[in-house]
Design a protein around this motif. Structure first.
Motif, PDB file in Angstrom:
ATOM      1  N   LEU A  91       0.788  -1.235   0.000  1.00 11.39           N
ATOM      2  CA  LEU A  91       0.000   0.000   0.000  1.00 11.39           C
ATOM      3  C   LEU A  91       0.815   1.278   0.000  1.00 11.39           C
ATOM      4  CD1 LEU A  91      -2.575  -1.127   2.717  1.00 11.39           C
ATOM      5  CD2 LEU A  91      -2.827  -1.304   0.238  1.00 11.39           C
ATOM      6  N   GLY A  92       2.060   1.224   0.414  1.00  5.74           N
ATOM      7  CA  GLY A  92       2.852   2.439   0.557  1.00  5.74           C
ATOM      8  C   GLY A  92       3.183   3.091  -0.774  1.00  5.74           C
ATOM      9  N   THR A  93       3.450   4.367  -0.731  1.00  2.00           N
ATOM     10  CA  THR A  93       3.922   5.074  -1.918  1.00  2.00           C
ATOM     11  C   THR A  93       5.377   4.695  -2.172  1.00  2.00           C
ATOM     12  OG1 THR A  93       4.702   6.972  -0.645  1.00  2.00           O
ATOM     13  CG2 THR A  93       2.394   7.011  -1.376  1.00  2.00           C
ATOM     14  N   ASP A  94       5.880   5.049  -3.354  1.00  4.63           N
ATOM     15  CA  ASP A  94       7.286   4.774  -3.653  1.00  4.63           C
ATOM     16  C   ASP A  94       8.194   5.443  -2.623  1.00  4.63           C
ATOM     17  OD1 ASP A  94       6.528   3.331  -5.859  1.00  4.63           O
ATOM     18  OD2 ASP A  94       6.872   4.963  -7.292  1.00  4.63           O
ATOM     19  N   GLY A 131       4.660  18.697   4.654  1.00  5.87           N
ATOM     20  CA  GLY A 131       5.867  19.494   4.479  1.00  5.87           C
ATOM     21  C   GLY A 131       7.090  18.650   4.231  1.00  5.87           C
ATOM     22  N   ARG A 132       8.197  19.092   4.777  1.00  2.23           N
ATOM     23  CA  ARG A 132       9.452  18.398   4.522  1.00  2.23           C
ATOM     24  C   ARG A 132       9.456  17.055   5.240  1.00  2.23           C
ATOM     25  NH1 ARG A 132      10.200  21.692   8.789  1.00  2.23           N
ATOM     26  NH2 ARG A 132      11.422  20.914  10.543  1.00  2.23           N
ATOM     27  N   ALA A 133      10.313  16.167   4.794  1.00  2.00           N
ATOM     28  CA  ALA A 133      10.382  14.826   5.382  1.00  2.00           C
ATOM     29  C   ALA A 133      10.738  14.927   6.854  1.00  2.00           C
ATOM     30  CB  ALA A 133      11.436  13.995   4.652  1.00  2.00           C
ATOM     31  N   GLY A 134      10.052  14.082   7.644  1.00  2.00           N
ATOM     32  CA  GLY A 134      10.311  14.068   9.082  1.00  2.00           C
ATOM     33  C   GLY A 134      11.446  13.123   9.406  1.00  2.00           C
ATOM     34  N   GLY A 146       4.371  14.867   0.689  1.00  2.00           N
ATOM     35  CA  GLY A 146       3.241  14.290  -0.024  1.00  2.00           C
ATOM     36  C   GLY A 146       2.361  13.386   0.792  1.00  2.00           C
ATOM     37  N   ALA A 147       2.699  13.056   2.029  1.00  2.00           N
ATOM     38  CA  ALA A 147       1.912  12.118   2.822  1.00  2.00           C
ATOM     39  C   ALA A 147       0.847  12.857   3.612  1.00  2.00           C
ATOM     40  CB  ALA A 147       2.823  11.347   3.779  1.00  2.00           C
ATOM     41  N   ALA A 148      -0.372  12.311   3.646  1.00  2.00           N
ATOM     42  CA  ALA A 148      -1.437  12.896   4.458  1.00  2.00           C
ATOM     43  C   ALA A 148      -1.086  12.734   5.926  1.00  2.00           C
ATOM     44  CB  ALA A 148      -2.763  12.210   4.146  1.00  2.00           C
ATOM     45  N   GLN A 149      -1.394  13.767   6.712  1.00  2.00           N
ATOM     46  CA  GLN A 149      -1.068  13.770   8.135  1.00  2.00           C
ATOM     47  C   GLN A 149      -2.350  13.852   8.959  1.00  2.00           C
ATOM     48  OE1 GLN A 149       2.452  13.746   9.275  1.00  2.00           O
ATOM     49  NE2 GLN A 149       2.394  12.982   7.177  1.00  2.00           N
ATOM     50  N   GLU A 209       1.066   9.358  10.011  1.00  2.00           N
ATOM     51  CA  GLU A 209       1.244   9.506   8.569  1.00  2.00           C
ATOM     52  C   GLU A 209       0.369   8.469   7.863  1.00  2.00           C
ATOM     53  OE1 GLU A 209       4.722   8.351   5.312  1.00  2.00           O
ATOM     54  OE2 GLU A 209       5.242   8.672   7.417  1.00  2.00           O
ATOM     55  N   ARG A 210      -0.418   8.895   6.905  1.00  2.00           N
ATOM     56  CA  ARG A 210      -1.276   7.985   6.147  1.00  2.00           C
ATOM     57  C   ARG A 210      -0.414   7.048   5.298  1.00  2.00           C
ATOM     58  NH1 ARG A 210      -6.515   8.072   3.715  1.00  2.00           N
ATOM     59  NH2 ARG A 210      -6.853   5.916   3.044  1.00  2.00           N
ATOM     60  N   VAL A 211      -0.733   5.765   5.332  1.00  2.00           N
ATOM     61  CA  VAL A 211      -0.031   4.799   4.503  1.00  2.00           C
ATOM     62  C   VAL A 211      -0.682   4.807   3.125  1.00  2.00           C
ATOM     63  CG1 VAL A 211       0.543   2.369   4.171  1.00  2.00           C
ATOM     64  CG2 VAL A 211       0.617   3.365   6.469  1.00  2.00           C
ATOM     65  N   GLY A 212       0.108   5.154   2.114  1.00  2.00           N
ATOM     66  CA  GLY A 212      -0.416   5.230   0.762  1.00  2.00           C
ATOM     67  C   GLY A 212      -0.624   6.662   0.327  1.00  2.00           C
ATOM     68  N   PRO A 213      -1.130   6.856  -0.877  1.00  2.00           N
ATOM     69  CA  PRO A 213      -1.327   8.214  -1.408  1.00  2.00           C
ATOM     70  C   PRO A 213      -2.300   9.014  -0.564  1.00  2.00           C
ATOM     71  CG  PRO A 213      -1.540   6.551  -3.139  1.00  2.00           C
ATOM     72  CD  PRO A 213      -1.512   5.815  -1.846  1.00  2.00           C
ATOM     73  N   ALA A 214      -2.050  10.317  -0.484  1.00  2.00           N
ATOM     74  CA  ALA A 214      -2.921  11.186   0.312  1.00  2.00           C
ATOM     75  C   ALA A 214      -4.338  11.208  -0.215  1.00  2.00           C
ATOM     76  CB  ALA A 214      -2.341  12.599   0.325  1.00  2.00           C
TER      77      ALA A 214
END
Length: 370
Positions: A91-94, A131-134, A146-149, A209-214
């Motif tokens: 399910l995860g994004t690239d 925002g920026r990568a955590g 790009g990940a939904a929070q 963090e949402r797993v997969g596309p926002a």
């Protein structure tokens, strides 16, 4: 149907059998208590077994978990394999796979899952927080690109191996799947039937963090992860039961009563034969479900069938293993008692047989109506 393992799956299974057989000894298991045996976990990771899970698929993972079950080895291999490695692969994004899978593969990160009680968790979406990568592992306040929070709140009564995990896959009331750092949540030790380092997960506006596309719809992937978890843990149960039966066979062939081995008595032979048929039925149903999943065939009914066999037959076999040990079976320190505890805990984790059967009946009725 062809359940013949690939060369890669067979090699991984043989390697796992050797590591578990050498290191998951009764003395080491007793010393580990409810936590992970660090030496065993390092050996599995050094051999590349967790990292191999995305490549060998669900059937390959089932074969590895069978070997773990035979020894009741104290590692979070099942939870990290299902709720981390496979869930992110599915399910995860690239970006998520590139960021999260390496740590799970080398064992520096360990995942578990809190997906069985989605109604217990509510999510408050955070708009504009991509925002920026955590920090490595995700779930930070800034969030990966790009990940939904969201912030999650609620309590999950018990989560297996939570106290040894670094991350937990959480399902909310809408059955959306979220990746949470355990360090950002509160955990409370919980004692369960089996020594699984379980804990209560308390979420209080915990960043996730949402797993997969926002843009994925709510509930996307939930049923798939649930089915894969049932198949994998059914494979673990098959190994637990095979190990219990092997111990019972060894005991009854070496222990004598009135000058004859216990195994010479017809009643003992019948109990052992019934247990053997149960173990083979568990293996057949779980292999079929895993094979169908890997082949892209419909698998929902087969996952529930495997879970039902693992629940119902699993209870019978671990009770038989303990019973065939006679008085030794009542010794809480005897190795066969661990199989009994694991078998009962897996029954609870998979869902009792009547619940699984009701779910299977509802699915069949829905398919018939369609």
């Amino acid at each position: 149907m062809d359940f013949t393992p690939t060369d890669e799956q067979s090699a991984a299974r043989g390697l796992a059998a050797g590591i578990f057989g050498d290191l998951a000894t009764p003395d080491r298991l007793a010393a580990a208590g409810t936590g992970t045996d660090p030496t065993l976990w390092r050996a599995l990771c050094a051999a590349g077994l967790p990292a191999a899970v995305p490549e060998i698929g669900l059937l390959g993972l089932v074969l590895l978990l069978e070997e773990q079950g035979r020894t009741t080895a104290q590692t979070p291999f099942a939870t990290s394999g299902v709720h981390g490695l496979l869930a992110l692969t599915m399910l995860g994004t690239d970006e998520q796979r590139a960021r999260l899978l390496p740590g799970l593969g080398d064992g520096t990160a360990v995942a578990t899952g809190a997906i069985a009680e989605p109604a217990a968790v509510r999510a408050e979406a955070l708009a504009g927080r991509a925002g920026r990568a955590g920090r490595t592992g995700g779930g930070g306040r800034g969030g990966p690109g790009g990940a939904a929070q969201a912030r999650l709140s609620g309590t999950v009564a018990w989560v297996p191996w939570l106290r040894d995990a670094t991350h937990v896959l959480v399902a909310d009331s809408g059955r959306a799947l979220w990746w949470v750092r355990v360090a950002d949540a509160e955990t409370v030790p919980v004692e369960t039937t089996a020594p699984w380092a379980a804990g209560r997960l308390v979420l209080d506006a915990t960043p996730a963090e949402r797993v997969g596309p926002a843009h994925a719809p709510p509930g996307a992937g939930y049923e798939e992860v649930r089915a894969v978890a049932r198949i994998a843990f059914a494979g673990l149960q098959a190994g637990v039961c095979a190990g219990a039966l092997a111990r019972a066979v060894e005991h009854t062939t070496t222990r004598e009563q009135f000058g004859r081995p216990l195994a010479a008595h017809q009643g003992v032979q019948l109990r052992a034969a019934d247990a053997h048929m149960d173990v083979e039925s568990m293996r057949l149903t779980v292999y079929e479900a895993a094979w169908r999943y890997d082949e892209g065939l419909p698998y929902a009914r087969h996952a529930l069938t495997a879970a039902w066999w693992a629940s119902e037959a699993g209870k019978r076999v671990v009770h038989t293993g303990q019973h065939l040990h006679g008085g030794l079976g009542a010794d809480l320190e005897h190795p066969v008692h661990r199989h009994f505890l694991w078998g009962r805990q897996l029954d609870a984790y998979l869902g009792c047989g009547s619940e699984v059967l009701a779910e299977l009946g509802a699915l069949l009725a829905e398919e018939g109506a369609a």
